[in-house]
Design an enzyme around this catalytic site. Structure first.
Site, short mmCIF file in Angstrom:
data_model
loop_
_atom_site.label_atom_id
_atom_site.label_comp_id
_atom_site.label_asym_id
_atom_site.label_seq_id
_atom_site.Cartn_x
_atom_site.Cartn_y
_atom_site.Cartn_z
N VAL A 96 0.86 -1.19 0.00
CA VAL A 96 0.00 0.00 0.00
C VAL A 96 0.89 1.24 0.00
O VAL A 96 1.82 1.34 0.80
CB VAL A 96 -0.93 0.01 1.24
CG1 VAL A 96 -1.74 1.30 1.30
CG2 VAL A 96 -1.86 -1.20 1.19
N CYS A 97 0.58 2.15 -0.89
CA CYS A 97 1.37 3.38 -1.02
C CYS A 97 0.46 4.59 -0.81
O CYS A 97 -0.21 5.03 -1.74
CB CYS A 97 2.03 3.42 -2.39
SG CYS A 97 3.05 4.87 -2.61
N ILE A 98 0.40 5.06 0.44
CA ILE A 98 -0.33 6.29 0.74
C ILE A 98 0.52 7.13 1.67
O ILE A 98 1.36 6.61 2.40
CB ILE A 98 -1.73 6.03 1.36
CG1 ILE A 98 -1.65 5.16 2.61
CG2 ILE A 98 -2.68 5.44 0.34
CD1 ILE A 98 -2.98 5.00 3.35
#
Length: 166
Positions: free
Chosen positions: A85-87
């Site tokens: 996950v890339c946030i």
């Protein structure tokens, strides 16, 4: 530092349940590895899905963010093809060397499992295709969200429902 015996994480989760996900330890002996299940938010393409992910906390949590990786296949601009996950909220604290994110958008020690999950649920409902982890999904989302993108998400939702009861 975050001590296993003084951990407030499980207690705060029980006192303030957040709709749309469940979380717990994968193994009672290891407080640094959590399993979460996110229920696809209503009125989104992900509605009805059960998306399993692992949250792995660093030993110096809460000074540094956990890593989150979906185990259930998910097609989304902000989730790499390997599930990472890339946030912003999960990015290391401080200045963004690319100048894209403000420091206050990145990891802060005040964040909890709840704030992470709220951000991920929000990400599912409203993808950010400006800095994608999955370029192909971002391109489909931008160019034709109701075409190939929607079909791939629907397939992931169906697979997640089948796996949820294994």
């Amino acid at each position: 530092l975050w001590e296993p015996h003084s951990s407030k994480l499980p207690n705060t989760l029980n006192k303030n349940p957040v709709e749309g996900f469940s979380a717990g330890l994968i193994d009672d002996e290891d407080i640094y590895k959590w399993e979460v299940v996110i229920i696809g938010p209503q009125d989104t393409l992900f509605e009805g899905g059960f998306f399993k992910a692992y949250l792995t906390f660093p030993y110096d949590y809460p000074l540094r963010p956990p890593k989150m990786k979906f185990i259930t296949e998910i097609w989304h601009p902000n989730v790499a093809k390997n599930g990472d996950v890339c946030i912003s909220i999960l990015h290391e604290p401080g200045e963004d060397k690319f100048g894209y994110e403000k420091p206050e958008e990145r990891w802060l020690p005040i964040h909890t499992v709840e704030t992470i999950m709220i951000s991920v649920i929000s990400m599912l409902a409203d993808p950010n295709s400006d800095s994608p982890a999955n370029v192909d999904a971002a391109k489909e989302w931008r160019e034709d969200p109701n075409g190939e993108f929607k079909r791939k998400v629907a397939r992931c939702v169906r697979k997640s429902q089948e796996m949820a009861f294994d």
